[in-house]
Design an enzyme around this catalytic site. Structure first.
Site, PDB file in Angstrom:
ATOM      1  N   GLN A 200       7.349   2.776 123.258  1.00  0.00           N
ATOM      2  CA  GLN A 200       6.547   1.545 123.211  1.00  0.00           C
ATOM      3  C   GLN A 200       5.554   1.527 124.368  1.00  0.00           C
ATOM      4  OE1 GLN A 200       8.756  -2.155 123.184  1.00  0.00           O
ATOM      5  NE2 GLN A 200       6.904  -3.370 122.863  1.00  0.00           N
TER       6      GLN A 200
ATOM      7  N   HIS B 220       5.459  -5.463 117.656  1.00  0.00           N
ATOM      8  CA  HIS B 220       4.635  -5.086 116.498  1.00  0.00           C
ATOM      9  C   HIS B 220       5.380  -4.062 115.658  1.00  0.00           C
ATOM     10  CE1 HIS B 220       3.741  -2.384 119.856  1.00  0.00           C
ATOM     11  NE2 HIS B 220       3.524  -1.431 118.952  1.00  0.00           N
TER      12      HIS B 220
END
Ligand code: AMP
Length: 104
Positions: free
Chosen positions: A89, A95
């Site tokens: 990430q 998301h």
């Protein structure tokens, strides 16, 4: 929590290729696509990573929206969530990646 690039996109402070938007979510084309079609489904409500969302209802709506956006753009697709730096990430605003468009 530090402001993320996705918050700037939601607030229209920086441009993005928006493919879907409703009251709670936005979906954009990834700036550096890793597949022929690479979208990002982003909740407007701030949370740094997937496992920070405690509400099962919110998690359900996030995944339902990702599937809806995927099906609007692709027949087959892959959903990916990187949760935490060691998992890759880079943007700390939750998301879901929607990937697809490969030739069969
Ligand atoms: P992750 O590594 O899961 O945090 O994914 C972050 C994604 O955001 C990467 O695939 C980046 O290419 C993408 N990204 C970063 N900045 C932008 C931007 N301004 N517009 C669209 N996608 C972006």
């Amino acid at each position: 929590m530090e402001t993320s690039v996705f918050e700037a996109i939601i607030d229209r402070k920086i441009p993005s290729d928006i493919v879907y938007e409703d009251q709670d979510f936005i979906a954009i084309r990834d700036l550096h696509p890793k597949a022929p079609v690479h979208l990002l489904v982003i909740p407007k409500k701030r949370s740094p990573r997937l496992d920070a969302i405690e509400s099962e209802a919110e998690l359900g709506r996030l995944f339902a929206t990702a599937i809806k956006v995927a099906r609007q753009n692709l027949s087959d697709f892959r959903l990916v969530v990187n949760c935490g730096p060691a998992a890759g990430q880079e943007v700390f605003h939750t998301h879901i990646h929607v990937l697809g468009g490969w030739k069969t």
